[in-house]
Design an enzyme around this catalytic site. Structure first.
Site, PDB file in Angstrom:
ATOM      1  N   GLY A 184       0.809  -1.215   0.000  1.00 55.57           N
ATOM      2  CA  GLY A 184       0.000   0.000   0.000  1.00 55.57           C
ATOM      3  C   GLY A 184       0.836   1.256   0.000  1.00 55.57           C
ATOM      4  O   GLY A 184       0.446   2.284   0.574  1.00 55.57           O
TER       5      GLY A 184
ATOM      6  N   SER B 211       4.424  -5.571  -2.739  1.00 56.37           N
ATOM      7  CA  SER B 211       4.568  -4.152  -3.027  1.00 56.37           C
ATOM      8  C   SER B 211       5.467  -3.496  -1.971  1.00 56.37           C
ATOM      9  O   SER B 211       6.588  -3.961  -1.748  1.00 56.37           O
ATOM     10  CB  SER B 211       3.189  -3.493  -3.120  1.00 56.37           C
TER      11      SER B 211
END
Length: 448
Positions: free
Chosen positions: A115, A195
């Site tokens: 995120g 991520s």
């Protein structure tokens, strides 16, 4: 007539205390266990063992953050009534199989969510590990930590950098001390990050104070190409947000810091992730020492690292402006080329160099790449497409724009194969030869 769900309760007796958990559909889930506390911009301190029952918050604690319209569209809409904003969001959830021998010591996977170091939490429906836990007889621990201005922006003793990373370290210490009481093997712990979570996991390999806390790492879509030369951007962003540090209304803080983000564009691609880890501050080394540290630790950790074929399509192909001007003809070719170049620069080339350097130093490392062979998949193997494959959970993903026109049978069938391979790695640090999945996965052990 709808079948009744098998629901019950279970009590875990741990060194930390007596922890109540929910039994449902073949797994036992001990949700939202507080592993640490913190004051604003202060180091975390570990939660202490208690003689009384460990209480579960009614709602899922989440660090203050802005809701991302792109994530709402491409992954899932946020049910704000399910979450409670908390500046001290240091909670974790343990999910294990319901049926297991009391003498078993299962491999443990610690999920570090992504995120952009700015949004998300460990307990989202789209990363519910129940399917993986049941199929592969593993334990998954999902970790939440401080984000954004609270966890990944700082410059001095009053507002230190890397606080979110210190949170994760406290979670790993808690897991090491308590996971055996859940049936897990404290000597067989794999970190799994996607991520920015993958970026955090890669850097935990060279972080002070983590010795003995994990054995191997799974790194998905880490933006390692954005890790270089961030100091000036971080310092400017820090100065501009300094006026917000004493704001009582955390949601006002969230709204106000957004106004400074556009001014970071002058720093190029790295401005796509204005928050992040900061070299030269505890617990990290200086930037020019990082590669040597990875080489030095190459024989300590097994590594599985990789990416998706069309990572940046998640951002570029979903942009209304991009599609307006580059959606057809030569414009489409330019857009496709831009996706290829940015995907390689941010994800592909850095992962390949990392793998080759690590293997040359004697490390055990696998490199993977996910691709899409579905003709109607307009977005390709974009950023985050690995998440429904790993976590399943059709009900959470059925409205996701990321999976538009992709049959769930394809996701389920190939996801089951992928989950098996990743579980093999979590158990042993190895994946059998010929583990490619022609429909979606290229995988190889890197040997130099």
């Amino acid at each position: 007539m709808k079948a009744q769900q098998n629901i019950g309760t279970h009590i875990f007796y741990t060194p930390f205390g007596k922890i109540a958990a929910l039994k449902k559909d073949g797994v036992i889930k001990a949700r939202s266990i507080r592993y640490a506390y913190s004051e604003r911009f202060q180091m975390p301190f570990p939660s202490q063992p208690s003689d009384v029952d460990v209480l579960v918050p009614e709602k899922i604690p989440v660090c203050p953050q802005n809701i991302s319209p792109l994530l709402e569209k491409m992954i899932e809409e946020t049910n704000v009534d399910s979450f409670e904003v908390n500046e001290s969001p240091q909670y974790l959830t343990v999910t294990r199989p319901e049926m297991m021998d009391e003498n078993d010591k299962l491999p443990v996977v610690v999920w570090i969510h992504g995120g952009s170091y700015e949004v998300g939490c460990g307990d989202l429906p789209t990363s519910d590990p129940s399917a993986w836990v049941k199929e592969q007889n593993i334990i998954v621990v999902s970790v939440s930590y401080r984000l954004g201005v609270f966890g990944f922006l700082g410059s001095n003793e009053e507002r230190p950098p890397n606080l979110g990373l210190f949170d994760i370290i406290e979670a790993l210490k808690w897991i090491k001390a308590n996971i055996e009481s859940f049936g897990g093997n404290p000597e067989n712990i794999a970190l799994f990050g996607q991520s920015s979570g993958g970026d955090a996991v890669a850097h935990l390999m060279i972080t002070q104070g983590v010795e003995g806390l994990f054995n191997r790492v799974i790194i998905h879509s880490a933006p390692l190409g954005l890790r270089h030369n961030r100091q000036k951007m971080s310092e400017e962003f820090f100065r501009k947000t300094e006026k917000l540090k004493d704001e009582i209304d955390v949601m006002k803080m969230m709204e106000d810091y957004k106004h400074f983000v556009p001014s970071m564009i002058k720093y190029g691609l790295k401005a796509a992730m204005p928050f992040g880890l900061q070299y030269g501050f505890p617990p990290l080394c200086n930037e020019n020492e990082a590669v040597d540290k990875w080489i030095e630790n190459a024989k300590k950790y097994d590594v599985l690292i990789g990416m998706n074929d069309d990572e940046t399509a998640f951002y570029l192909r979903t942009s209304e402006a991009m599609n307006k001007y580059l959606g057809k003809g030569w414009g489409q070719k330019i857009l496709n080329r831009t996706i290829r170049l940015t995907t390689e620069n941010i994800y592909g080339k850095p992962a390949r160099i990392f793998a080759e350097t690590y293997a040359k130093a004697g490390g055990n490392i696998y490199l993977f790449r996910l691709h899409s062979t579905i003709k109607n998949n307009y977005i390709g193997a974009a950023h985050c497409v690995d998440l429904p494959l790993i976590f399943g959970n059709e009900s959470a993903w059925k409205k996701a724009g990321l999976l538009k026109d992709i049959p769930w049978e394809y996701v389920h069938d190939n996801g089951k194969k992928l989950r098996a391979r990743w579980a093999d790695f979590a158990r042993t640090g190895n994946i059998p030869d010929d583990s490619d999945i022609p429909e979606m996965l290229e995988l190889k052990k890197v040997v130099i």
